[in-house]
Design a protein around this motif. Structure first.
Motif, short mmCIF file in Angstrom:
data_model
loop_
_atom_site.label_atom_id
_atom_site.label_comp_id
_atom_site.label_asym_id
_atom_site.label_seq_id
_atom_site.Cartn_x
_atom_site.Cartn_y
_atom_site.Cartn_z
N UNK A 121 0.81 -1.22 0.00
CA UNK A 121 0.00 0.00 0.00
C UNK A 121 0.84 1.27 0.00
N UNK A 122 2.16 1.13 0.14
CA UNK A 122 3.04 2.30 0.17
C UNK A 122 2.91 3.12 -1.11
N UNK A 123 2.70 4.40 -0.94
CA UNK A 123 2.60 5.31 -2.08
C UNK A 123 1.19 5.48 -2.62
N UNK A 124 0.22 4.84 -1.98
CA UNK A 124 -1.17 4.95 -2.41
C UNK A 124 -2.01 5.50 -1.28
N UNK A 125 -3.03 6.25 -1.63
CA UNK A 125 -3.93 6.77 -0.61
C UNK A 125 -4.88 5.67 -0.16
N UNK A 129 -6.48 2.47 -2.36
CA UNK A 129 -6.44 1.08 -1.92
C UNK A 129 -7.85 0.51 -1.79
N UNK A 130 -8.80 1.33 -1.35
CA UNK A 130 -10.20 0.89 -1.28
C UNK A 130 -10.70 0.49 -2.67
N UNK A 135 -12.03 -3.73 -6.56
CA UNK A 135 -11.82 -4.34 -7.87
C UNK A 135 -11.43 -5.81 -7.73
N UNK A 136 -10.47 -6.09 -6.86
CA UNK A 136 -10.03 -7.48 -6.67
C UNK A 136 -11.17 -8.35 -6.13
#
Length: 154
Positions: A121-125, A129-130, A135-136
């Motif tokens: 999750x590093x580098x993403x808000x 990530x939500x 999506x996954x």
């Protein structure tokens, strides 16, 4: 809501998803501090939430068929992470339980997973990530297990 933009067709999502999954699995399996394989860690996480599940329930939770979960249980039992016991109500069914070694491995796997999740999750808000998580998760609904699909010709 469908994404019909031309750019969406050029992301090579199948390829990217497949390579990411393989690379992450290999990286996690190669870590010297990992006492268990990623598949074994998944089984330990399930037993950490509910010790004594039926083997079939564990397989369903891990999206494994009978042969896959059987092999995983065999390897995990040989490593003394779990033990298998006959179900009290159905002598044909087997339940699996964490051993003391399995509990220790579970604690280590949880710590390792926290580190991997932090790296992922590093580098993403949080909002980004939500979206990735949504999506996954949607893939499971869009592409159910073969046993969950209905056959209209029956």
């Amino acid at each position: 809501m469908r994404n019909k933009s031309v750019d969406a067709r050029h992301h090579r999502l199948i390829y990217l998803l497949s390579v990411a999954q393989r690379r992450l699995q290999r990286w996690m399996a190669a870590r010297p501090e990992n006492a268990v394989t990623p598949a074994q860690a998944g089984l330990l996480f399930i037993l950490g939430r509910q010790d004594g599940v039926l083997i079939g329930e564990a397989g369903a939770a891990l999206d494994l068929g009978p042969a896959g979960i059987s092999g995983l249980v065999d390897r995990s039992e040989a490593a003394k992470l779990i033990e298998r016991r006959a179900d009290r109500e159905d002598g044909r069914a087997w339940r699996i339980f964490l051993t003391p070694k399995g509990r220790t491995a579970l604690a280590q796997a949880k710590a390792g997973a926290a580190g991997v999740n932090a790296a992922l999750t590093d580098g993403f808000t949080a909002a980004e990530i939500d979206i990735v998580a949504r999506w996954l998760t949607s893939i499971q609904d869009k592409f159910p297990r073969a046993s969950e699909t209905r056959h209209t010709d029956e």
